[in-house]
Design an enzyme around this catalytic site. Sequence first.
Site, PDB file in Angstrom:
ATOM      1  N   ASN A   9      40.222  23.834  38.353  1.00 28.84           N
ATOM      2  CA  ASN A   9      41.052  22.658  38.609  1.00 28.84           C
ATOM      3  C   ASN A   9      41.497  22.726  40.064  1.00 28.84           C
ATOM      4  O   ASN A   9      42.365  23.525  40.398  1.00 28.84           O
ATOM      5  CB  ASN A   9      42.272  22.671  37.669  1.00 28.84           C
ATOM      6  N   TRP A  10      40.877  21.881  40.868  1.00 28.96           N
ATOM      7  CA  TRP A  10      41.186  21.934  42.305  1.00 28.96           C
ATOM      8  C   TRP A  10      42.489  21.229  42.651  1.00 28.96           C
ATOM      9  O   TRP A  10      42.927  21.280  43.798  1.00 28.96           O
ATOM     10  CB  TRP A  10      40.030  21.303  43.092  1.00 28.96           C
ATOM     11  N   LYS A  11      43.068  20.514  41.691  1.00 29.15           N
ATOM     12  CA  LYS A  11      44.303  19.762  41.945  1.00 29.15           C
ATOM     13  C   LYS A  11      44.104  18.862  43.181  1.00 29.15           C
ATOM     14  O   LYS A  11      43.003  18.393  43.406  1.00 29.15           O
ATOM     15  CB  LYS A  11      45.491  20.712  42.115  1.00 29.15           C
ATOM     16  N   HIS A  94      47.623  17.577  32.034  1.00 29.61           N
ATOM     17  CA  HIS A  94      48.006  18.798  32.747  1.00 29.61           C
ATOM     18  C   HIS A  94      49.529  18.790  32.920  1.00 29.61           C
ATOM     19  O   HIS A  94      50.140  17.728  33.095  1.00 29.61           O
ATOM     20  CB  HIS A  94      47.314  18.834  34.110  1.00 29.61           C
ATOM     21  N   GLU A  96      51.367  19.387  35.310  1.00 27.29           N
ATOM     22  CA  GLU A  96      51.852  18.711  36.531  1.00 27.29           C
ATOM     23  C   GLU A  96      51.897  17.206  36.320  1.00 27.29           C
ATOM     24  O   GLU A  96      52.771  16.522  36.844  1.00 27.29           O
ATOM     25  CB  GLU A  96      50.971  19.099  37.730  1.00 27.29           C
ATOM     26  N   GLU A 166      48.114  26.200  28.506  1.00 27.84           N
ATOM     27  CA  GLU A 166      48.613  26.613  29.810  1.00 27.84           C
ATOM     28  C   GLU A 166      50.137  26.701  29.768  1.00 27.84           C
ATOM     29  O   GLU A 166      50.818  25.679  29.914  1.00 27.84           O
ATOM     30  CB  GLU A 166      48.206  25.590  30.871  1.00 27.84           C
ATOM     31  N   GLY A 172      50.362  28.693  38.634  1.00 34.20           N
ATOM     32  CA  GLY A 172      50.608  28.797  40.071  1.00 34.20           C
ATOM     33  C   GLY A 172      51.736  29.747  40.441  1.00 34.20           C
ATOM     34  O   GLY A 172      52.211  29.745  41.572  1.00 34.20           O
ATOM     35  N   SER A 212      47.483  31.310  36.234  1.00 35.96           N
ATOM     36  CA  SER A 212      47.288  32.480  37.105  1.00 35.96           C
ATOM     37  C   SER A 212      46.170  33.400  36.617  1.00 35.96           C
ATOM     38  O   SER A 212      46.256  34.616  36.764  1.00 35.96           O
ATOM     39  CB  SER A 212      48.598  33.242  37.278  1.00 35.96           C
ATOM     40  N   GLY A 233      43.235  27.371  38.356  1.00 36.93           N
ATOM     41  CA  GLY A 233      43.726  26.563  39.473  1.00 36.93           C
ATOM     42  C   GLY A 233      43.415  27.229  40.791  1.00 36.93           C
ATOM     43  O   GLY A 233      42.282  27.178  41.276  1.00 36.93           O
ATOM     44  N   GLY A 234      44.415  27.900  41.364  1.00 38.25           N
ATOM     45  CA  GLY A 234      44.299  28.501  42.692  1.00 38.25           C
ATOM     46  C   GLY A 234      43.004  29.269  42.940  1.00 38.25           C
ATOM     47  O   GLY A 234      42.344  29.070  43.972  1.00 38.25           O
TER      48      GLY A 234
HETATM   49  C1  PEP Z   1      46.064  25.019  36.496  1.00 36.44           C
HETATM   50  O1  PEP Z   1      46.471  24.289  37.383  1.00 36.44           O
HETATM   51  O2  PEP Z   1      45.521  24.514  35.513  1.00 36.44           O
HETATM   52  C2  PEP Z   1      46.247  26.456  36.638  1.00 36.44           C
HETATM   53  C3  PEP Z   1      46.007  27.228  35.622  1.00 36.44           C
HETATM   54  O3  PEP Z   1      46.663  26.903  37.873  1.00 36.44           O
HETATM   55  P1  PEP Z   1      46.719  28.443  38.382  1.00 36.44           P
HETATM   56  O4  PEP Z   1      45.441  29.088  37.942  1.00 36.44           O
HETATM   57  O5  PEP Z   1      46.817  28.319  39.866  1.00 36.44           O
HETATM   58  O6  PEP Z   1      47.916  29.055  37.749  1.00 36.44           O
END
Ligand code: PEP
Length: 250
Positions: A9-11, A94, A96, A166, A172, A212, A233-234
């Site tokens: 997930n590049w957001k 998501h 966010e 999640e 994040g 994470s 994500g990251g």
């Molecule tokens: C996400 O945004 O779905 C996510 C899991 O982010 P991260 O891996 O950065 O915690």
Amino acid sequence: MRKPFIAGNWKMNKTSAETKEILAELKPLVAEATCDMAICVPFTDLSAARKELRGSNIKLGAQNVHWAESGAFTGEISAAMLKEQRVDYVILGHSERRQYFGETSETVNKRAVAALGSRIRPIVCVGETLIERETGHTEEVLYAQVTESLKGFKTRDFEKIIIAYEPVWAIGTGKTATPEEANETIAFIRGVLATKFSKLVAENTRILYGGSMNAGNVKQLMAMPEIDGGLIGGASLKPEEFARICNYNL
Ligand code: PEP
């Protein structure tokens, strides 16, 4: 058998030029991966990503879809528009989106119906906040999110639906749920699927962990029997690290 699935997930990150560069670097690194893979990019990067991913084993994903076919919905994107870009997956609900843009399980449900109608696989996100976990409300929150987001779907729809658990407090933040915690909570979600839908749906639906997840913890998380993959994500923005996650079992 549930085939492992790793999705990035590049957001709201990367331009089209950067997308092309990152994916060109990533493709050879995951050429031998045995799991299903997808990268969910911003809408404006879909075209560049589609061209770069052509012929590769990485599928293309988006990060949202509107439920209407077309009309006066400024700023929104329809399922047909995504399908035209050869999108295979779409992230829905998501945290966010729920937190900053008023997304609810009811609208997630409508978006999932639209996605399936265009043969796009929804990745439906659910997860509790820190305060919900600390006050003992995790199961109640997840029960509501799962049943409302997936309301009305039939057994055959679940062949295409993916759930991502999640925990909001792990996204994040560098804080990961322990493999046991994630496993236990995903087992609970599977139990909800068994009760509200069927045992078959519970057994066959892929449920990912997200929060994470990285190259350092992927092996322990993926060793858990209930965890069928990851929403990343990251770490998905770094080709080498994302490749190490996808190649966790090689
Ligand atoms: C996400 O945004 O779905 C996510 C899991 O982010 P991260 O891996 O950065 O915690």
